[in-house]
Structures are given as C-alpha cells and as structure tokens.
Design a protein around this motif. Structure first.
Motif, PDB file in Angstrom:
ATOM      1  N   GLY A 125       7.926  -5.738  -6.506  1.00 17.58           N
ATOM      2  CA  GLY A 125       8.559  -6.572  -7.514  1.00 17.58           C
ATOM      3  C   GLY A 125       8.645  -5.949  -8.889  1.00 17.58           C
ATOM      4  N   SER A 126       7.806  -4.961  -9.198  1.00 19.02           N
ATOM      5  CA  SER A 126       7.857  -4.347 -10.530  1.00 19.02           C
ATOM      6  C   SER A 126       8.334  -2.896 -10.477  1.00 19.02           C
ATOM      7  CB  SER A 126       6.475  -4.409 -11.198  1.00 19.02           C
ATOM      8  OG  SER A 126       5.541  -3.599 -10.505  1.00 19.02           O
ATOM      9  N   ARG A 127       8.960  -2.481  -9.373  1.00 25.36           N
ATOM     10  CA  ARG A 127       9.354  -1.085  -9.231  1.00 25.36           C
ATOM     11  C   ARG A 127      10.415  -0.677 -10.255  1.00 25.36           C
ATOM     12  NH1 ARG A 127      11.217   1.369  -4.455  1.00 25.36           N
ATOM     13  NH2 ARG A 127      12.537   2.665  -5.767  1.00 25.36           N
ATOM     14  N   ASP A 128      11.133  -1.635 -10.825  1.00 26.66           N
ATOM     15  CA  ASP A 128      12.181  -1.298 -11.805  1.00 26.66           C
ATOM     16  C   ASP A 128      11.642  -1.150 -13.227  1.00 26.66           C
ATOM     17  OD1 ASP A 128      14.136  -1.280  -9.837  1.00 26.66           O
ATOM     18  OD2 ASP A 128      14.582  -3.410 -10.065  1.00 26.66           O
ATOM     19  N   LEU A 129      10.373  -1.407 -13.435  1.00 24.97           N
ATOM     20  CA  LEU A 129       9.796  -1.199 -14.766  1.00 24.97           C
ATOM     21  C   LEU A 129       9.758   0.295 -15.076  1.00 24.97           C
ATOM     22  CD1 LEU A 129       6.757  -3.632 -15.146  1.00 24.97           C
ATOM     23  CD2 LEU A 129       9.019  -3.810 -16.176  1.00 24.97           C
ATOM     24  N   GLY A 149       0.800  -1.217   0.000  1.00 24.65           N
ATOM     25  CA  GLY A 149       0.000   0.000   0.000  1.00 24.65           C
ATOM     26  C   GLY A 149       0.831   1.264   0.000  1.00 24.65           C
ATOM     27  N   ARG A 150       0.372   2.254  -0.720  1.00 26.11           N
ATOM     28  CA  ARG A 150       0.944   3.602  -0.697  1.00 26.11           C
ATOM     29  C   ARG A 150      -0.235   4.581  -0.859  1.00 26.11           C
ATOM     30  NH1 ARG A 150       4.470   0.756   0.710  1.00 26.11           N
ATOM     31  NH2 ARG A 150       6.656   0.711   0.056  1.00 26.11           N
ATOM     32  N   ALA A 193       4.343  -0.011 -13.833  1.00 24.55           N
ATOM     33  CA  ALA A 193       5.612   0.728 -13.885  1.00 24.55           C
ATOM     34  C   ALA A 193       5.901   1.352 -12.530  1.00 24.55           C
ATOM     35  CB  ALA A 193       5.557   1.801 -14.966  1.00 24.55           C
ATOM     36  N   GLY A 194       7.149   1.246 -12.097  1.00 26.77           N
ATOM     37  CA  GLY A 194       7.532   1.778 -10.802  1.00 26.77           C
ATOM     38  C   GLY A 194       6.898   1.039  -9.646  1.00 26.77           C
ATOM     39  N   GLY A 195       6.110   0.004  -9.955  1.00 22.85           N
ATOM     40  CA  GLY A 195       5.414  -0.752  -8.931  1.00 22.85           C
ATOM     41  C   GLY A 195       4.008  -0.276  -8.678  1.00 22.85           C
ATOM     42  N   PHE A 196       3.514   0.746  -9.443  1.00 23.51           N
ATOM     43  CA  PHE A 196       2.217   1.331  -9.096  1.00 23.51           C
ATOM     44  C   PHE A 196       1.394   1.835 -10.269  1.00 23.51           C
ATOM     45  CE2 PHE A 196       5.571   4.511  -8.750  1.00 23.51           C
ATOM     46  CZ  PHE A 196       5.120   5.505  -9.599  1.00 23.51           C
ATOM     47  N   ALA A 197       1.962   2.063 -11.454  1.00 21.00           N
ATOM     48  CA  ALA A 197       1.255   2.822 -12.498  1.00 21.00           C
ATOM     49  C   ALA A 197       0.980   1.986 -13.738  1.00 21.00           C
ATOM     50  CB  ALA A 197       2.065   4.055 -12.887  1.00 21.00           C
ATOM     51  N   PHE A 198      -0.240   2.130 -14.273  1.00 25.33           N
ATOM     52  CA  PHE A 198      -0.533   1.652 -15.615  1.00 25.33           C
ATOM     53  C   PHE A 198      -0.750   2.856 -16.527  1.00 25.33           C
ATOM     54  CE2 PHE A 198      -4.777   1.674 -13.595  1.00 25.33           C
ATOM     55  CZ  PHE A 198      -5.503   2.426 -14.511  1.00 25.33           C
ATOM     56  N   ARG A 199      -0.705   2.602 -17.824  1.00 19.70           N
ATOM     57  CA  ARG A 199      -0.784   3.676 -18.816  1.00 19.70           C
ATOM     58  C   ARG A 199      -2.154   3.631 -19.488  1.00 19.70           C
ATOM     59  NH1 ARG A 199       4.238   3.568 -22.632  1.00 19.70           N
ATOM     60  NH2 ARG A 199       3.505   1.421 -22.845  1.00 19.70           N
ATOM     61  N   TRP A 200      -2.777   4.817 -19.612  1.00 17.47           N
ATOM     62  CA  TRP A 200      -4.061   4.873 -20.301  1.00 17.47           C
ATOM     63  C   TRP A 200      -4.096   6.073 -21.236  1.00 17.47           C
ATOM     64  CZ3 TRP A 200      -8.195   8.518 -19.653  1.00 17.47           C
ATOM     65  CH2 TRP A 200      -7.925   9.550 -18.728  1.00 17.47           C
ATOM     66  N   LYS A 201      -4.907   5.982 -22.260  1.00 14.24           N
ATOM     67  CA  LYS A 201      -5.014   7.067 -23.241  1.00 14.24           C
ATOM     68  C   LYS A 201      -6.286   7.853 -22.981  1.00 14.24           C
ATOM     69  CE  LYS A 201      -3.339   6.701 -27.296  1.00 14.24           C
ATOM     70  NZ  LYS A 201      -3.033   6.331 -28.693  1.00 14.24           N
ATOM     71  N   ASP A 202      -6.106   9.150 -22.743  1.00 20.44           N
ATOM     72  CA  ASP A 202      -7.224  10.045 -22.462  1.00 20.44           C
ATOM     73  C   ASP A 202      -7.887  10.426 -23.785  1.00 20.44           C
ATOM     74  OD1 ASP A 202      -8.966  12.045 -21.734  1.00 20.44           O
ATOM     75  OD2 ASP A 202      -7.548  13.066 -20.406  1.00 20.44           O
ATOM     76  N   MET A 247     -10.501  20.245   3.773  1.00 19.26           N
ATOM     77  CA  MET A 247      -9.212  19.574   3.866  1.00 19.26           C
ATOM     78  C   MET A 247      -9.215  18.283   3.061  1.00 19.26           C
ATOM     79  SD  MET A 247      -9.303  18.187   7.766  1.00 19.26           S
ATOM     80  CE  MET A 247      -7.604  17.690   7.631  1.00 19.26           C
ATOM     81  N   SER A 248      -8.038  17.744   2.842  1.00 16.63           N
ATOM     82  CA  SER A 248      -7.877  16.548   2.023  1.00 16.63           C
ATOM     83  C   SER A 248      -7.942  15.294   2.878  1.00 16.63           C
ATOM     84  CB  SER A 248      -6.548  16.597   1.279  1.00 16.63           C
ATOM     85  OG  SER A 248      -5.464  16.494   2.207  1.00 16.63           O
ATOM     86  N   ALA A 249      -7.882  14.136   2.216  1.00 20.17           N
ATOM     87  CA  ALA A 249      -7.828  12.844   2.882  1.00 20.17           C
ATOM     88  C   ALA A 249      -6.845  11.962   2.121  1.00 20.17           C
ATOM     89  CB  ALA A 249      -9.211  12.199   2.911  1.00 20.17           C
ATOM     90  N   PRO A 250      -6.285  10.939   2.778  1.00 21.63           N
ATOM     91  CA  PRO A 250      -5.415  10.008   2.054  1.00 21.63           C
ATOM     92  C   PRO A 250      -6.245   9.018   1.247  1.00 21.63           C
ATOM     93  CG  PRO A 250      -5.606   9.333   4.351  1.00 21.63           C
ATOM     94  CD  PRO A 250      -6.349  10.640   4.226  1.00 21.63           C
ATOM     95  N   ILE A 251      -5.805   8.728   0.039  1.00 22.33           N
ATOM     96  CA  ILE A 251      -6.426   7.676  -0.769  1.00 22.33           C
ATOM     97  C   ILE A 251      -5.329   6.670  -1.102  1.00 22.33           C
ATOM     98  CG2 ILE A 251      -6.133   9.005  -2.922  1.00 22.33           C
ATOM     99  CD1 ILE A 251      -8.753   7.623  -3.875  1.00 22.33           C
ATOM    100  N   PHE A 252      -5.520   5.432  -0.689  1.00 15.32           N
ATOM    101  CA  PHE A 252      -4.480   4.413  -0.804  1.00 15.32           C
ATOM    102  C   PHE A 252      -4.629   3.641  -2.104  1.00 15.32           C
ATOM    103  CE2 PHE A 252      -4.517   5.438   3.628  1.00 15.32           C
ATOM    104  CZ  PHE A 252      -3.193   5.289   4.031  1.00 15.32           C
ATOM    105  N   VAL A 253      -3.472   3.294  -2.695  1.00 19.24           N
ATOM    106  CA  VAL A 253      -3.440   2.555  -3.957  1.00 19.24           C
ATOM    107  C   VAL A 253      -2.529   1.344  -3.792  1.00 19.24           C
ATOM    108  CG1 VAL A 253      -3.851   4.637  -5.301  1.00 19.24           C
ATOM    109  CG2 VAL A 253      -1.503   3.894  -4.896  1.00 19.24           C
TER     110      VAL A 253
END
Length: 997
Positions: free
Chosen positions: A534-538, A484-485, A563-572, A523-529
């Motif tokens: 294991g994939s942080r080096d992508l 989690g982050r 990628a980086g252990g957390f991100a996928f790519r999408w086209k807007d 005020m803001s709140a944390p949102i966890f993802v």
C-alpha cells in the motif's frame, strides 16, 4: 414559322490510362517511380467544356494475390521501439585451433577469438506491419545432460591423483566403468560446504524452494561417507547469463588483462571467485520480416520459420595435427555455447586458479608473469563463461542493483523492550536516495515472480518467526507473500570482513566445514523484512516517510510510512548522513539462527545486500558441459576430440511458426529442443561382451519424446551426475532367466517430466502496446497480453510449463503437450514396454524366480529388483496460438485520384483530395481489385484542354498504395451536344424560314 427545337445528344469519350503505357513506365524512369503513380498522354488533346461530365468507368488495380486466401501487408512504418540485447565484442582472432599447435589446457578458443566482452545495449528499431525485431534468451534444461550443479570446485574425469582416499582398495580407478559408477566426493571436485541453513552436513533439512537435492554416500576428503547437496536435475529451465569479460587465449592478450581477468571483482580478502565476476543476462535480437503485398498464410509461416531456422556455413572448430576436424553449426535460435570439458575443469586448473602465486590476493599482481604461465588458470575461469540461473529476473535485479560487497548492517531495538529480536530494525549504510530505493524495490518485485522464495520463509521454521507471530493465519504462505521480502546477510563473517569483501561465499575448496557454526562455512542466509504494498508509491522525498533518529526513542515507523513499501529514513551519527532502514517487527522479528550467541544482536558491519554467489538463497545455478568423457561406459569407445571440444548446443533446433488450417490461426511452437528416443551408447554392437548390455540400434532414435523416470543412455557424461547407475545383469546362459534394468540416476527425479534439452524464450516481440494491433503480430492475430504483462501475480514466466492457452506471460517458450490421450501409455512392464491399458502407472518389483513361492505371500523386500521403468511418450509441442483470426485486408479500399479534376472534392478529415472513385477490395479476383463504376460524376466548371492525365492510387490515409505495374483506369467523359438530329427532314419541310423581324 417557328424554328425547330434542337435535339441534344451525349458524346461519350473513354480514355484508357494504364501504368504500362505511362510515361513513368519508360525504361529511363521505371526505377525511380512508384507503380501507384502513372501519367498518360492524350493524343491531340481533349477539350473539356463547361458542363461536361467526368467519371471513372472502371478500374483494375493490380494487387498480386488479391482474390485468394491471402493476407495483405504494406510495409508501413509504425514508429520506433526500444529493445535491449547483448552486444558481443571480439578481439584478436586466433581461429578454431590449438594454441600454437600444441599446448595449454585450453587447446582452442571456443569462439575463435582470444578475448570477448559482453554488454547489454538498447537500440531503437522499426515497428512495421510486415517486420519486427524480436529479442530472445537461451535456457538450458536441467535434464542431467550437458550441465552440472554449481558451485563445484572442479570436475575430474580421470584418476590423475596417485591416491584417492575412500575410492577402492588402491585409491585409484582401474576402468572407465569404475569412474562412471563412482560416487561423487571432495576428491573429485564436489563442493561439500552446502546450503544455509543446515545444522550438520550429515542431516540436511530440505531447502523448501525446490532447488536442491540431498545426495547421500558422497566422499569427504578423508574418504568417509557424508551427504552433499546438488542442484536438482528436474528439467527446470536455467536462463543463460554471460560473463562480461572473457579471455580464451591469454597468449594473445596483455599480462595486465589476463591478471585482471583472473582476479575478478571479489578478490580482496576471499581470493579469486568466479561468481563475483560481472554477468549480463544474455539476449539476442532477431529481425523477422514478410514480403510486402499479399501473402498466403502458409507462405507467411514458411518465411518466418525459415528465418528462425537459418544457419550459416558449418564452422570447423578443431584442426590439430592427428585429430579429426570437428564442425559446429550455428542457427538463429540454436548455437554452440562455450562450456566445460574434463580437460580444463580439473583439479590442476582449479589449483592454479585458486592458489597460484602469480596472482596472490595479498599483494598486487606480479605483472612480470607471462600470461602463458597462467594458461591453466585462464582455462579454469573459462568454465564459467556462460552460467544458467533458474530465476533470471531475481538474479538480474540483484546483480544490476547491488555491488558484490553489499552494505554494512546494524541491529537496533527500541529501549524498554524485553525481546529485541521480535521488534528488530535493520539500520544499513545505504545512503538514502530514490535511486537506491528503486534498486531495492526492483529486487523485491522480482521475488513476487517466484513465490516459492517467499514461501520458504514460513515453510522452513528457522527463516522467520512468522508462524508464531501470526498463529491464526488461514494460509501462512499466501499471507506472507503480501508482507515479506528478503535480502542476503552474512552469518559466519559477521563483523569480521573488510569493506571490499563479498557478501557470502561459494566455499570453494572447503573440506572441513560440518555445520553452519563452522567458521569455514562463509555462505550467506536470507533475512526477511516487512513489506507494505500500500505504500510502495511513496518516494524518497515524500514528507509522509518515517524519519527516525538512532539517538532518541521514538514510536516505530508505521506501514503507511515506508517508502517504496519497505524503507524508513534514519540519520547516521557517524557521518550525519541519512541512510536506509528496514523493519522486521510486523513479521515476527529476526529468527534465532541469525542472532549472535549473545542472543540479542547482529554484529556491527555485518554484510547485507544481494549475494552474487551461486549457492545464495534463490540463486540456483548450473554450468554448461560438453558431455564428453575420455572413454564411454564400460570402455571400448573413446571420442577422439573429447579433450578438445569446449562447446555445447543450447537453444531451439527446429522452431516453427505455422498456420493451423483447422483453427484458421497462426501458431508459434517448438521453441525448445526436444528429448529424443536416442540410442544406448553401444547400440548396434554385433559382438557385445557378455557383461555389457548391447541393444540394437533404434529406428526411432530421432523421434521427439518426453520421459517420465528418465533412464540414462550413457552417452553424455557430467561431473555432477556421478555415480551413474550400474546396469544390473543376471543370468549367464540363454536358458537362464536374464534381466537387465537401468536404475534412475540419483540426480534425476522420479515422476518428473523430462521433455527438453533447452530452448529459447521470446522476451520482446519488438512492438509496443499502442501499435501491436497494426503490427506484423497483430495482423497475424496475436494480442499484446499473450506476450506481455504488468501484473506480477498473474504472470506465467518462462520457467513455468506452458499450455496452448497460456496468456499474460513474461517471456514465451514451449514444452511438450501433456494430455489425457497418452495417459494409457504410462503403465509399463519391468522392461519399459507400454501395456496400453486404462490403469494408473506403478513401479515394478521383479522376482528372478517364482517357481517355489506363492506371489501372494511374497514381501516387497524379497523382490530381486525394485524397478522404476522409464515411460517414453511421443511428444507434440505446445503452441502459442493467436487469439484472433488473421486480418486478411490491411485497408478495405483504395482511393483513385486524378488531376483531370480542377478542384479537390474529397475530404479525408481536413485533407482535401482529388479523389474520383473509392474502390472496395471485396471485389477482387485473380490478382486484381476491380471497380465497375457507378461512382460519382463530376461536372466540368472551367473550359480547358487536357494533354495528359496523372492518376494516383492511394490508401485511405492518403499514402501511395502498394500496387503492381498492371494497374489501369478507364476514364469516361460525357459531352452534351446541342444539334438538330432531323436537319434534312426539317429543311425539306420548310422549317427553316427567315427569323422573325
């Protein structure tokens, strides 16, 4: 007749070649030559014949300190090291004085300049065996003194308002005591709109990260009782950050500069906002060096300590007419930082800053307004010049990597799923790039340094659904730390703000918000993802990274595709650009608290990113305070310069580098300014009024101690520490039973150790890993991993308590050494006198009378007072002790080179040298390294006449050695002489006849 045989003998010649009689030692050449090189003339010359033997008979190399218990340092350069530190640029010197001799809330500049800018710069510095340029940071301990909780609207220190609802019958304060004892509230500047999540402000739920404490009985704008939250004063360390641009005296700056300063960054829709100003993590470089040559360990320790403690001339800071001059002293590790005082951090200045029409947020600044008219607003913003953050790595990563206004967010759930919240994906407006991925990864890595932030995702049931998603986990917190982050997300501003508005809000001057659903609470709140180590080096361009289109239904990205252990790519589809997306599916989706009332979505364009505000999750912050109030507790005393002083000391006032003779190791200690016994605010008063506690002056006031259940001395005042406890005094005559007890302030934590006002942390030793062993620190016995690590989960950070064996640190500091030797001092009687018994400590109930009751039957509630006595223990600083013994000799031997030889016959790797002797440094005494001969003998192969001899004393690397002018070498020449030593005897015996024909 046979001829007599020659009887050869050896003629020995000794040549004394010493530095003092050399050509180089002459007055004309002395300053330009190295003592390791000297040339000596040979009177009338000496002819060397083929077959002569040349050796060094002896050598005496001057090395001051040699033979004693000393450490050798040459001053050898090991290369360059890049460091980062804060560069301050001052402009418009105005001096430490009042503005124009009279007015304005800020009566003088705390730096002596009208304007100051700060930026973190990098520099290449030398690494040497006797020198290092270290980098230090400053931290303020949350010990209830000279600091206050952020955010706060202001900190009034007088009853300037004609009527304050809820405070007494008249709505105003009559005495100084009333103000010290007054409960805090909105009319006094308390920020009531507290943390998220919280259902109502009268029933707070613990924040679970240990940052905040709920204070009951505070006052609302109407005077009603209500709860509020403040940063815990639990002795935690808060690292100082500096505002990037600060104007201290607007009359010396342009109107445009002043108005730009007041407006700051996040001023488009939400109004002026101190937290959205740019801040840099404040760092200072300090060059430490030791004299070249041999130094005793005690002398090395003294040299380094003197440099750390070095001070300049005391600087007068206040010289207004009719007010006594105040002085401040700046040392290399302890300095007076600009801070708040009650004169500038008040409701009038706050009102001018937040509401003045001279810088309306709906229109461009009115540049016709003279900056003098904004003096109150400038003074208020100066209160945020230096701010302390509890988690500096997290805050630094957030502020450097993310704009204050963040990115836009969309919530997307694949079709056919009945519960989209459980499989939610976050589609952001961040453009897909390696640069942006690196910024997010740095923020996520910093969260691993503070695991309590990730634990808050499972300890607080509304922040994630992880416990229901993974009910069979053996350890929810430990498991979640790996997967989690979090980022920050707006809640009540969902979809409603402009593109330039900041993420979150400190809710300044909000008095009516009663719950998280209240639109006034922004005020803001944390949102966890989900995060996959294991994939942080992508990388961004890796073909394995998941690519997803919002227009089609596809299988969700797998963990190994992030990628980086957390991100996928999408086209807007809106701009046809690739953007960054996150998944929450593998941590249970998105909790209900973050979902709109429709139960399925988050509004389009809701802000996501890093929230720069002080109240954001993980951003625990404090401000600095001068500690002054117009009148001390119960009145009578008032400090004359109280309304002028805008500085407070932060740092280590007595740092020490010591050589422990018992352990034979170097130690670094006292990197913090210790708590001391101190004195009560009116100690020594010979005529104390009957209603005031007046203890005698303590002879141990300066003794360094640590406290448990710290009690106030009523000397230092802070706005967020109200109410200060009332001193309970019972009895009216000497014969009556008199008891005086001081309660622990509501802001201070019972059972906690309070050992420091603040300190420094060494965050860069100025040497890289490759050269550490041969550097100044390596020679003293320290190792690289005592100060550095690349393993986040094995790190002791400067926010943690240090022991004498702490290694793998990121920033080193010290604190009080807590050990079992002092355990018997913890048991106190009701008057805080140690009982010195092997018993555990306990709070104490005090009964005013015991004559008529049996104590065995007395209930706890019948006690006159329930007392938490203060434990005061003499303090010894922990020490960062060198792992190894110091290296006494840098190199084990000298080389003696001479041009008396025709050929080089000594090979250092592939480098031939004319070396005639190797002088081991083990044979040294009384400032000399001695060589008694016994080395190789060299045969002359070419006849020549020498008229001078050039001698060089080298280190093993072939460089000139560090030696003194008293060095000398005795050369020995052995010449074989073929002659008849019995010539007379043989002549008489007729041995010399004619040679045969």
């Amino acid at each position: 007749m046979s001829q007599p045989s020659p009887q050869p003998y050896t003629q020995t010649i000794l040549l004394d070649a010493n530095r003092l009689s050399s050509e180089e030692f002459s007055a004309s050449n002395l300053a330009d030559t190295d003592p390791a090189v000297f040339t000596n003339r040979v009177t009338n010359g000496i002819t060397l014949d083929i077959g002569d033997q040349v050796t060094i008979q002896s050598a005496h190399i001057a090395s001051r300190g040699a033979g004693g218990d000393v450490i050798e340092m040459k001053g050898r350069n090991l290369g360059k090291k890049e460091i980062t530190y804060t560069q301050l640029t001052n402009s418009s010197f105005v001096g430490f004085n009042t503005v124009g001799g009279t007015g304005g809330p800020l009566k003088y500049s705390p730096t002596g300049f009208a304007k100051q800018t700060a930026s973190n710069v990098t520099e290449q510095v030398d690494m040497k065996d006797n020198e290092a340029t270290i980098v230090i940071e400053y931290y303020k301990s949350a010990n209830g003194e000279n600091c206050f909780s952020l955010p706060r609207n202001w900190g009034n220190a007088s009853n300037r308002n004609a009527s304050i609802a809820g405070y007494g019958t008249s709505g105003s304060f009559k005495t100084a005591k009333e103000y010290w004892n007054q409960v805090d509230g909105y009319p006094l500047g308390l920020n009531l709109c507290g943390l998220y999540p919280a259902f109502t402000f009268d029933s707070f739920i613990e924040d679970n990260v240990g940052d905040w404490v709920e204070i009951f009985g505070c006052r609302s704008i109407s005077g009603a009782d209500r709860s509020a939250r403040k940063i815990k004063m639990d002795n935690s360390r808060f690292t100082l950050f500096k505002m990037e641009t600060t104007i201290y005296n607007g009359s010396e700056c342009s109107a445009a500069d002043v108005q730009s300063y007041l407006r700051g960054s996040g001023a488009i829709g939400e109004g002026p906002d101190p937290a959205t100003h740019n801040y840099v993590r404040y760092k200072e470089k300090k060059k430490l060096s030791i004299r070249e040559g041999y130094n005793a360990p005690a002398n090395i320790a003294e040299q380094l300590t003197d440099q750390l403690q070095s001070t300049g001339t005391p600087q007068p800071v206040i010289v207004p007419e009719g007010v006594a001059t105040s002085y401040m002293i700046t040392s290399n590790t302890n300095k007076p930082f600009p801070c708040v005082n009650y004169e500038i951090y008040n409701s009038s200045c706050a009102s001018e800053f937040f509401n003045s029409t001279s810088f309306s947020q709906s229109q461009p600044f009115n540049t016709g307004i003279h900056p003098r008219e904004n003096a109150s607003a400038v003074a208020y913003l100066n209160c945020y010049d230096y701010v302390g953050f509890k988690r500096p790595d997290f805050v630094e990563a957030g502020r450097e990597g993310f704009t204050y206004h963040g990115a836009d967010l969309k919530l997307y759930a694949p079709g056919g799923i009945n519960n989209p919240k459980a499989t939610a994906y976050l589609w952001t407006s961040w453009v897909w790039s390696q640069e942006q991925l690196d910024k997010i990864q740095r923020l996520f890595d910093s969260q691993a340094m503070y695991p309590e932030l990730l634990d808050g995702a499972v300890d607080y049931h509304n922040r994630t659904n992880y416990k229901t998603f993974n009910p069979n986990s053996a350890s929810f917190a430990e498991d979640f730390r790996k997967i989690g982050r979090f980022l920050h997300i707006d809640i009540n501003k969902q979809g409603s703000q402009g593109s330039g508005d900041p993420v979150g809000s400190d809710n300044y001057n909000v008095s009516s918000a009663t719950s998280t659903d209240d639109p006034n609470n922004k005020m803001s709140a944390p949102i966890f993802v989900f995060y996959n180590e294991g994939s942080r080096d992508l990388k961004a361009d890796d073909s394995q990274v998941a690519q997803w289109s919002a227009e089609t239904t596809q299988s969700p990205p797998r963990p190994e595709q992030l990628a980086g252990g957390f991100a996928f790519r999408w086209k807007d589809p809106g701009d046809n650009r690739e953007k960054i997306g996150f998944t929450t599916e593998l941590i249970g989706g998105i909790p209900d608290l973050l979902i709109n009332h429709d139960g399925t979505s988050i509004d389009v364009n809701t802000k996501i990113g890093y929230d720069h505000h002080f109240n954001a999750y993980g951003n625990a912050a404090i401000g600095l305070s001068s500690g002054y109030y117009p009148l001390q507790y119960y009145g009578h005393q008032g400090y004359e310069s109280a309304d002028y002083i805008n500085n407070t000391y932060v740092g280590a006032n007595d740092p020490l580098i010591n050589f422990n003779t018992t352990e034979a190791r170097f130690e670094i200690s006292k990197l913090h300014t210790s708590e001391t016994v101190g004195n009560f605010y009116n100690a020594g008063d010979p005529q104390t009024p009957g209603n005031i506690l007046g203890p005698p002056s303590s002879a141990q006031a300066a003794e360094e101690v640590y406290f448990i259940n710290k009690a106030e001395r009523f000397v230092s005042w802070s706005p967020s520490m109200m109410p200060y406890p009332t001193i309970n005094i019972s009895g009216t005559t000497a014969s009556a039973n008199v008891a005086s007890f001081i309660e622990v302030n509501l802001q201070l934590q019972t059972g906690k150790i309070y050992d420091a006002h603040g300190g420094i942390a060494i965050v860069d030793m100025g040497v890289d890993e490759t050269n550490f062993e041969n550097s100044i620190w390596g020679l003293l016995g320290f190792t690289y991993n005592q100060f550095n690590t690349d393993v986040p989960d094995a790190v002791n950070y400067s926010s943690n308590r240090f022991t004498g064996t702490t290694v793998n640190t990121s920033g080193v500091t010290t604190n009080a050494d807590i050990n079992s030797v002092t355990a018997e001092q913890y048991l106190m009687n009701v008057w805080a006198i140690p009982m010195q018994k092997p018993m555990l400590s306990s709070n104490v109930d005090y009964y005013a009378t015991t004559d008529a009751v049996s104590l065995r039957n007395v209930a706890i509630t019948s006690a006159s007072y329930a007392v938490t006595p203060t434990t005061t223990i003499q303090q010894t600083s922990t020490a960062i002790q060198a792992t190894n013994l110091p290296r006494k000799i840098l190199r084990g031997y000298f080389l003696v080179n001479s041009d008396i030889l025709d050929q080089a016959q000594y090979y250092q790797l592939s480098n031939p040298l004319q070396t005639m002797a190797i002088v081991g440094k083990y044979n040294s005494a009384d400032d000399f390294v001695n060589y008694d001969g016994g080395g190789p003998s060299f045969t002359v192969t070419r006849k020549k006449t020498i008229t001078d001899i050039k001698t060089q004393i080298l280190d093993p690397e072939g460089e000139l050695a560090q030696v003194g002018d008293n060095s000398g070498v005795i050369y020995r020449i052995d010449k074989p002489i073929n002659t008849d030593l019995k010539f007379g005897e043989n002549l008489l015996a007729g041995m010399y006849g004619k040679p045969p024909q």
